[in-house]
Write a protein that holds these residues in place. Sequence first.
Motif, PDB file in Angstrom:
ATOM      1  N   ARG A 155      93.303  56.190  32.363  1.00  0.00           N
ATOM      2  CA  ARG A 155      93.862  56.921  31.218  1.00  0.00           C
ATOM      3  C   ARG A 155      95.391  56.913  31.230  1.00  0.00           C
ATOM      4  NH1 ARG A 155      92.732  62.136  31.391  1.00  0.00           N
ATOM      5  NH2 ARG A 155      91.980  62.181  33.538  1.00  0.00           N
ATOM      6  N   ALA A 156      95.950  55.767  31.550  1.00  0.00           N
ATOM      7  CA  ALA A 156      97.409  55.634  31.578  1.00  0.00           C
ATOM      8  C   ALA A 156      97.977  55.736  30.162  1.00  0.00           C
ATOM      9  CB  ALA A 156      97.800  54.294  32.197  1.00  0.00           C
ATOM     10  N   ASP A 157      99.120  56.406  30.041  1.00  0.00           N
ATOM     11  CA  ASP A 157      99.812  56.456  28.746  1.00  0.00           C
ATOM     12  C   ASP A 157     101.237  55.915  28.829  1.00  0.00           C
ATOM     13  OD1 ASP A 157     101.452  58.607  29.762  1.00  0.00           O
ATOM     14  OD2 ASP A 157      99.910  60.031  29.169  1.00  0.00           O
ATOM     15  N   THR A 158     101.712  55.638  30.053  1.00  0.00           N
ATOM     16  CA  THR A 158     103.065  55.122  30.247  1.00  0.00           C
ATOM     17  C   THR A 158     103.026  54.048  31.328  1.00  0.00           C
ATOM     18  OG1 THR A 158     103.995  57.300  29.699  1.00  0.00           O
ATOM     19  CG2 THR A 158     105.451  55.722  30.803  1.00  0.00           C
ATOM     20  N   VAL A 162      99.065  56.955  38.360  1.00  0.00           N
ATOM     21  CA  VAL A 162      97.679  56.509  38.319  1.00  0.00           C
ATOM     22  C   VAL A 162      97.592  55.015  38.611  1.00  0.00           C
ATOM     23  CG1 VAL A 162      97.065  58.314  36.661  1.00  0.00           C
ATOM     24  CG2 VAL A 162      97.747  56.052  35.815  1.00  0.00           C
ATOM     25  N   GLY A 163      96.382  54.551  38.883  1.00  0.00           N
ATOM     26  CA  GLY A 163      96.174  53.133  39.134  1.00  0.00           C
ATOM     27  C   GLY A 163      95.030  52.905  40.097  1.00  0.00           C
ATOM     28  N   PRO A 164      94.551  51.664  40.190  1.00  0.00           N
ATOM     29  CA  PRO A 164      93.363  51.364  40.997  1.00  0.00           C
ATOM     30  C   PRO A 164      93.630  51.149  42.475  1.00  0.00           C
ATOM     31  CG  PRO A 164      94.079  49.394  39.834  1.00  0.00           C
ATOM     32  CD  PRO A 164      94.977  50.505  39.367  1.00  0.00           C
ATOM     33  N   PHE A 189      99.332  40.498  27.558  1.00  0.00           N
ATOM     34  CA  PHE A 189      99.299  41.719  28.361  1.00  0.00           C
ATOM     35  C   PHE A 189      99.485  42.955  27.483  1.00  0.00           C
ATOM     36  CE2 PHE A 189     101.525  45.083  30.543  1.00  0.00           C
ATOM     37  CZ  PHE A 189     100.961  45.158  31.797  1.00  0.00           C
ATOM     38  N   LEU A 190     100.526  42.954  26.664  1.00  0.00           N
ATOM     39  CA  LEU A 190     100.834  44.128  25.859  1.00  0.00           C
ATOM     40  C   LEU A 190      99.755  44.417  24.826  1.00  0.00           C
ATOM     41  CD1 LEU A 190     104.658  43.499  25.376  1.00  0.00           C
ATOM     42  CD2 LEU A 190     103.579  45.200  26.873  1.00  0.00           C
ATOM     43  N   LEU A 191      99.251  43.380  24.182  1.00  0.00           N
ATOM     44  CA  LEU A 191      98.196  43.582  23.192  1.00  0.00           C
ATOM     45  C   LEU A 191      96.912  44.056  23.854  1.00  0.00           C
ATOM     46  CD1 LEU A 191      98.895  40.504  20.885  1.00  0.00           C
ATOM     47  CD2 LEU A 191      99.398  42.919  20.414  1.00  0.00           C
ATOM     48  N   ALA A 192      96.602  43.518  25.029  1.00  0.00           N
ATOM     49  CA  ALA A 192      95.408  43.959  25.744  1.00  0.00           C
ATOM     50  C   ALA A 192      95.532  45.419  26.163  1.00  0.00           C
ATOM     51  CB  ALA A 192      95.177  43.077  26.967  1.00  0.00           C
ATOM     52  N   ALA A 193      96.707  45.789  26.670  1.00  0.00           N
ATOM     53  CA  ALA A 193      96.910  47.178  27.081  1.00  0.00           C
ATOM     54  C   ALA A 193      96.724  48.130  25.920  1.00  0.00           C
ATOM     55  CB  ALA A 193      98.300  47.334  27.686  1.00  0.00           C
ATOM     56  N   ARG A 194      97.150  47.718  24.739  1.00  0.00           N
ATOM     57  CA  ARG A 194      97.021  48.578  23.570  1.00  0.00           C
ATOM     58  C   ARG A 194      95.589  48.683  23.066  1.00  0.00           C
ATOM     59  NH1 ARG A 194     102.278  46.920  19.945  1.00  0.00           N
ATOM     60  NH2 ARG A 194     103.771  48.366  20.915  1.00  0.00           N
ATOM     61  N   THR A 195      94.745  47.733  23.401  1.00  0.00           N
ATOM     62  CA  THR A 195      93.337  47.893  23.024  1.00  0.00           C
ATOM     63  C   THR A 195      92.735  49.080  23.776  1.00  0.00           C
ATOM     64  OG1 THR A 195      92.475  46.411  24.758  1.00  0.00           O
ATOM     65  CG2 THR A 195      93.097  45.406  22.649  1.00  0.00           C
ATOM     66  N   ALA A 196      93.260  49.361  24.948  1.00  0.00           N
ATOM     67  CA  ALA A 196      92.767  50.484  25.748  1.00  0.00           C
ATOM     68  C   ALA A 196      93.409  51.798  25.332  1.00  0.00           C
ATOM     69  CB  ALA A 196      93.032  50.215  27.223  1.00  0.00           C
ATOM     70  N   ASN A 197      94.670  51.751  24.923  1.00  0.00           N
ATOM     71  CA  ASN A 197      95.385  52.950  24.485  1.00  0.00           C
ATOM     72  C   ASN A 197      96.376  52.535  23.404  1.00  0.00           C
ATOM     73  OD1 ASN A 197      96.956  55.197  24.036  1.00  0.00           O
ATOM     74  ND2 ASN A 197      97.349  55.640  26.192  1.00  0.00           N
ATOM     75  N   ASP A 251      91.434  47.236  31.417  1.00  0.00           N
ATOM     76  CA  ASP A 251      90.484  47.995  32.237  1.00  0.00           C
ATOM     77  C   ASP A 251      91.195  49.071  33.052  1.00  0.00           C
ATOM     78  OD1 ASP A 251      88.352  46.539  31.297  1.00  0.00           O
ATOM     79  OD2 ASP A 251      88.234  45.207  33.035  1.00  0.00           O
ATOM     80  N   ALA A 252      92.374  48.738  33.574  1.00  0.00           N
ATOM     81  CA  ALA A 252      93.120  49.712  34.373  1.00  0.00           C
ATOM     82  C   ALA A 252      93.603  50.875  33.507  1.00  0.00           C
ATOM     83  CB  ALA A 252      94.309  49.036  35.058  1.00  0.00           C
ATOM     84  N   VAL A 253      94.099  50.570  32.321  1.00  0.00           N
ATOM     85  CA  VAL A 253      94.562  51.625  31.417  1.00  0.00           C
ATOM     86  C   VAL A 253      93.405  52.531  31.019  1.00  0.00           C
ATOM     87  CG1 VAL A 253      95.493  52.078  29.117  1.00  0.00           C
ATOM     88  CG2 VAL A 253      96.550  50.346  30.562  1.00  0.00           C
TER      89      VAL A 253
END
Length: 224
Positions: A87-90, A39-41, A116-124, A81-83
């Motif tokens: 709906r990325a999980d990995t 997945v990805g934009p 980056f990591l903390l932001a990604a986790r806000t999405a998932n 936003d990308a996650v």
Amino acid sequence: MRVLFVGDSMTLGSAGDFTWRYRMWQHLVRTCETPFRIVGPRTALREGSHAYAADDFPEEARRHLAGWGLGWLHHAPEVADAVTAHRADTLLVSLGLIDLGFYTDPVQTEANVRRFLLAARTANPGLRVAVLPVLRNVRAEHDPEFAESCAHFDVLLEKAVADLSAPDAPLLLASAPPDWDVARDTYDGTHPSAEGEHRIAASFADALHQAWGIGEAYRRPDTE
């Protein structure tokens, strides 16, 4: 499993490249029993080209979040936003060389890793992330100060991954490709050759297999 590749020009690729993303997709198709989707934009190579070297690389598997000249600094504000959107999980992440070469010192770069990591986790909140250490380029071979900067960052990256990993949201530091050789594994001193693409894919594939039981150990297709 919904896999998002994140990286700089080494992940993006140029017209005529296979890309390590293709090698990793091939590996997952061959060995991953869990249903997965890339997945990805974005789907393009550098400058919007779609001239991949592999005719059997389907458009839906070309997706990514990579860009020429982009580092942790640039991806930290956009990863959530990308996650969310895809709906990325990995996440499979290869970054750092651009940051250290042009934008930030090791300490600043490590701070952007954490952003980056903390932001990604806000999405998932349950996101899995595998990260590759910095892959040395020709500059690191001839500039001792830059080589030391890369080494310093790799130590900080290891600590950040250890600090932020959690049982329900694991972080994984993949091993750098063994005996990475700029002359053999790149075609211009930085960007991966076909050999380098296989080695990067192998680092991620072996890490996923060993740590999370995804797929098998990496092996090249029998046709090569």
